[in-house]
Design a protein around this motif. Structure first.
Motif, mmCIF file in Angstrom:
data_model
loop_
_atom_site.group_PDB
_atom_site.id
_atom_site.type_symbol
_atom_site.label_atom_id
_atom_site.label_comp_id
_atom_site.label_asym_id
_atom_site.label_seq_id
_atom_site.Cartn_x
_atom_site.Cartn_y
_atom_site.Cartn_z
ATOM 1 N N UNK A 1 0.813 -1.205 0.000
ATOM 2 C CA UNK A 1 0.000 0.000 0.000
ATOM 3 C C UNK A 1 0.854 1.266 0.000
ATOM 4 N N UNK A 2 2.152 1.104 0.018
ATOM 5 C CA UNK A 2 3.039 2.260 0.031
ATOM 6 C C UNK A 2 3.362 2.805 -1.347
ATOM 7 N N UNK A 3 2.728 2.254 -2.400
ATOM 8 C CA UNK A 3 3.055 2.700 -3.749
ATOM 9 C C UNK A 3 2.659 4.146 -4.003
ATOM 10 N N UNK A 4 1.709 4.666 -3.253
ATOM 11 C CA UNK A 4 1.368 6.082 -3.388
ATOM 12 C C UNK A 4 2.568 6.957 -3.030
ATOM 13 N N UNK A 5 3.213 6.655 -1.897
ATOM 14 C CA UNK A 5 4.405 7.402 -1.517
ATOM 15 C C UNK A 5 5.551 7.174 -2.481
ATOM 16 N N UNK A 6 5.666 5.934 -2.979
ATOM 17 C CA UNK A 6 6.710 5.630 -3.952
ATOM 18 C C UNK A 6 6.502 6.424 -5.238
ATOM 19 N N UNK B 1 9.800 -0.130 -8.620
ATOM 20 C CA UNK B 1 10.388 0.541 -9.792
ATOM 21 C C UNK B 1 9.303 0.959 -10.774
ATOM 22 N N UNK B 2 8.296 0.110 -10.968
ATOM 23 C CA UNK B 2 7.177 0.457 -11.843
ATOM 24 C C UNK B 2 6.464 1.714 -11.326
ATOM 25 N N UNK B 3 6.240 1.764 -10.018
ATOM 26 C CA UNK B 3 5.567 2.932 -9.430
ATOM 27 C C UNK B 3 6.409 4.185 -9.581
ATOM 28 N N UNK B 4 7.719 4.052 -9.453
ATOM 29 C CA UNK B 4 8.597 5.202 -9.653
ATOM 30 C C UNK B 4 8.510 5.751 -11.065
ATOM 31 N N UNK B 5 8.431 4.859 -12.054
ATOM 32 C CA UNK B 5 8.294 5.298 -13.446
ATOM 33 C C UNK B 5 6.955 6.016 -13.643
ATOM 34 N N UNK B 6 5.900 5.509 -12.993
ATOM 35 C CA UNK B 6 4.607 6.190 -13.069
ATOM 36 C C UNK B 6 4.708 7.616 -12.548
ATOM 37 N N UNK B 7 5.454 7.812 -11.476
ATOM 38 C CA UNK B 7 5.640 9.151 -10.949
ATOM 39 C C UNK B 7 6.409 10.037 -11.909
ATOM 40 N N UNK B 8 7.433 9.479 -12.555
ATOM 41 C CA UNK B 8 8.200 10.260 -13.526
ATOM 42 C C UNK B 8 7.331 10.690 -14.693
ATOM 43 N N UNK B 9 6.388 9.851 -15.104
ATOM 44 C CA UNK B 9 5.476 10.222 -16.176
ATOM 45 C C UNK B 9 4.656 11.447 -15.779
ATOM 46 N N UNK B 10 4.179 11.456 -14.527
ATOM 47 C CA UNK B 10 3.368 12.583 -14.072
ATOM 48 C C UNK B 10 4.151 13.894 -14.101
ATOM 49 N N UNK B 11 5.358 13.857 -13.614
ATOM 50 C CA UNK B 11 6.115 15.105 -13.497
ATOM 51 C C UNK B 11 6.803 15.516 -14.792
ATOM 52 N N UNK B 12 7.062 14.558 -15.680
ATOM 53 C CA UNK B 12 7.822 14.872 -16.893
ATOM 54 C C UNK B 12 6.982 14.892 -18.167
ATOM 55 N N UNK B 13 5.688 14.560 -18.050
ATOM 56 C CA UNK B 13 4.853 14.649 -19.256
ATOM 57 C C UNK B 13 3.457 15.187 -18.964
#
Length: 308
Positions: free
Chosen positions: A44-49, A203-215
């Motif tokens: 459940x910590x993927x939100x923070x990730x 790592x998948x969740x981290x990439x999702x975050x990068x998508x939000x901030x970079x696109x």
């Protein structure tokens, strides 16, 4: 043709564009959670990730002027969070749900603390492919401007589905997720395999975050996630832990998330703002629809804490 020729197609076209853009982080987070839960652990910590990945990816992209390096940094940050989660949950009498909530708060707090210097600076965006090149209408070109990560997410969904069905690695993850005793009888190390799966899911969740901030939306701010990491857990249950189904459910979530902006862009005079709550209403509806113990856990890994 001119812009007026699009007529009534404006709303469905805007929903299509929004579905593609909004679904991408849902897709990556849900694929990461499928990988984690198939090994018998819930995170459940993927939100923070996700939030920390958005911050770290944006910061590294700004400092290096290379957005793909930012994506790699976000994936690394996410894997470290997942690794920490996996190692802690491997200890005796540790509840993975409680640890996940703690890491969600930790990741969000760290992102807010370290991300303050990067709220104003502008980092380079991730590239996108224009599938609307054949049209002269700006609406069509914008709607069919697809980020590369969306296409990578589709490919990863297919690869995960194939991995679970036809490879030794997928078999080992499924065995560990279904029965710890059976895995140990086969000479496997369940804690080790679950930790690696949790790190990969992070790592998948981290990439999702990068998508939000970079696109999309393409900037770093403290409210960038809007609970997508938590909603992905409901998405995975509804998709029955199937990576291919995760893609379609992510599209569904993306389409509902695009309703409000689509109606606004079409010039709807009022009431469109109510549709901004559509993803949360959908999440609640899915949780209610799958609340039956006989239906909700159909196909669930046997070692998941929520299935016991």
């Amino acid at each position: 043709m001119n812009e007026a020729d699009i007529g009534l197609w404006a709303v469905p076209l805007a929903i299509l564009a929004g579905a593609i853009r909004v679904s991408t982080p849902f897709l990556f987070v849900s694929l990461g959670e499928v990988l984690t839960e198939r090994s018998g652990r819930i995170n459940l910590g993927l939100e923070g990730t996700l939030v920390f990945g958005a911050m770290s990816g944006y910061a590294v992209a700004y400092l290096t002027a290379l957005p793909w390096i930012g994506v790699l940094a976000a994936a690394l940050a996410g894997s470290l969070f997942g690794l920490f989660h996996g190692l802690v949950c491997s200890l005796p009498r540790v509840n993975d749900i409680a640890i996940g909530i703690a890491l969600m708060l930790l990741g969000t707090g760290l992102a807010y603390f370290f991300g303050k210097p990067y709220i104003q600076p502008v980092a380079p965006d991730l590239p996108a492919i224009n599938f609307g090149w054949w049209s002269d209408l700006p609406q069509v070109q914008v709607a069919l401007r697809v980020n590369v990560l969306f296409l990578i997410g589709i490919l990863l969904a297919g690869l995960l589905w194939w991995m679970f069905r036809a490879t030794r690695i997928g078999l080992l993850i499924r065995v560990v997720g279904d029965s710890t005793d059976a895995a140990r009888a086969m000479g496997l190390k369940p804690a080790f395999i679950r930790t690696l799966a949790t790190a990969a899911g992070g790592a998948f969740a981290g990439v999702a975050g990068a998508y939000l901030s970079l696109f999309y939306p393409g900037s770093w701010s403290e409210g960038i996630s809007s609970g997508q990491g938590l909603m992905a857990v409901a998405l995975v249950i509804f998709a029955r832990w199937n990576p291919i189904a995760c893609f379609w459910v992510a599209i569904l979530f993306g389409g509902t998330g695009a309703l409000g902006p689509a109606l606004q862009s079409a010039g709807i005079p009022g009431g469109y703002y109510l549709f901004y709550a559509a993803p949360y209403v959908l999440t609640l509806g899915l949780l209610i629809a799958t609340s039956s113990p006989t239906r909700a856990m159909a196909g669930a890994p046997g070692e998941l804490s929520i299935s016991k």
